[in-house]
Design a protein around this motif. Structure first.
Motif, PDB file in Angstrom:
ATOM      1  N   SER A   1     -10.890   1.158  -6.970  1.00 45.33           N
ATOM      2  CA  SER A   1      -9.663   1.750  -6.435  1.00 45.33           C
ATOM      3  C   SER A   1      -9.804   3.260  -6.312  1.00 45.33           C
ATOM      4  CB  SER A   1      -8.473   1.396  -7.320  1.00 45.33           C
ATOM      5  OG  SER A   1      -8.233   0.007  -7.299  1.00 45.33           O
TER       6      SER A   1
ATOM      7  N   VAL B   1     -11.114  -5.936  -3.958  1.00 38.19           N
ATOM      8  CA  VAL B   1     -10.285  -4.731  -4.039  1.00 38.19           C
ATOM      9  C   VAL B   1     -10.287  -4.013  -2.687  1.00 38.19           C
ATOM     10  CG1 VAL B   1      -9.971  -2.489  -5.184  1.00 38.19           C
ATOM     11  CG2 VAL B   1     -10.645  -4.484  -6.530  1.00 38.19           C
TER      12      VAL B   1
ATOM     13  N   SER C   1      -7.207  -3.284   0.675  1.00 40.64           N
ATOM     14  CA  SER C   1      -6.956  -1.886   1.059  1.00 40.64           C
ATOM     15  C   SER C   1      -7.284  -1.739   2.546  1.00 40.64           C
ATOM     16  CB  SER C   1      -7.833  -0.952   0.224  1.00 40.64           C
ATOM     17  OG  SER C   1      -7.739  -1.270  -1.145  1.00 40.64           O
TER      18      SER C   1
END
Length: 166
Positions: free
Chosen positions: A103, A137, A141
């Motif tokens: 992240s 992840v 995004s």
């Protein structure tokens, strides 16, 4: 108004970079990882165009639980270069980035991420891991355009993680 999200960047094509270049940068990340034998998570950030090493880091979670190798490397980059130029960088790391680290790399807008050992291997080595892949992840995004490549020098890093002192 200040923009808090990274600008969408043209992704670096990690697959067009010669394997020898990836292996060399990963060998530098491995050297960083060896500085912490119990948690050999080492990382380097390189300039995607030249291959120059721009930052280094190794896990230092004894000082701060968030100081994983990638986070230490991001902080080293900022101290040397400021909080800019991320899209033209590649982060190499000995272990697949955990969700926290991935992240942070996404928020920074790092152009590419290359790892050696997978989260699955880290779990087999007896290391606590949040079992969410870096690709999962990144897929959550949609603004992130960076590429992820795994398995570079994984035989060496797998041995490093499996043989670490416990």
């Amino acid at each position: 108004m200040t923009q808090y999200l990274p600008k969408a960047q043209a992704s670096i094509s990690l697959r067009t970079i010669p394997l020898a270049t990836h292996e060399y940068a990963m060998s530098l990340a491995i050297e960083e990882g060896k500085k912490n034998p119990a948690f050999p998570f080492g990382a380097v950030i390189t300039d995607a165009r030249t291959g120059d090493v721009l930052a280094r880091g190794v896990n230092n979670s004894r000082s701060n639980p968030s100081f994983h190798g990638e986070i230490v490397c991001l902080n080293d980059y900022v101290s040397r270069h400021g909080n800019k130029g991320w899209a033209d960088t590649i982060l190499y790391t000995t272990g697949e980035p955990c969700p926290m680290c991935m992240s942070a790399l996404i928020w920074a807008g790092v152009g590419g991420v290359v790892f050696a050992s997978s989260i699955e291997t880290l779990v087999r080595a007896g290391m606590n891991q949040i079992e969410i892949s870096s690709k999962t992840v990144a897929a959550a995004s949609p603004f992130y355009k960076g590429e992820i490549l795994g398995g570079i020098l994984e035989t060496q890093t797998d041995a490093l993680f499996m043989g670490r002192p416990k």
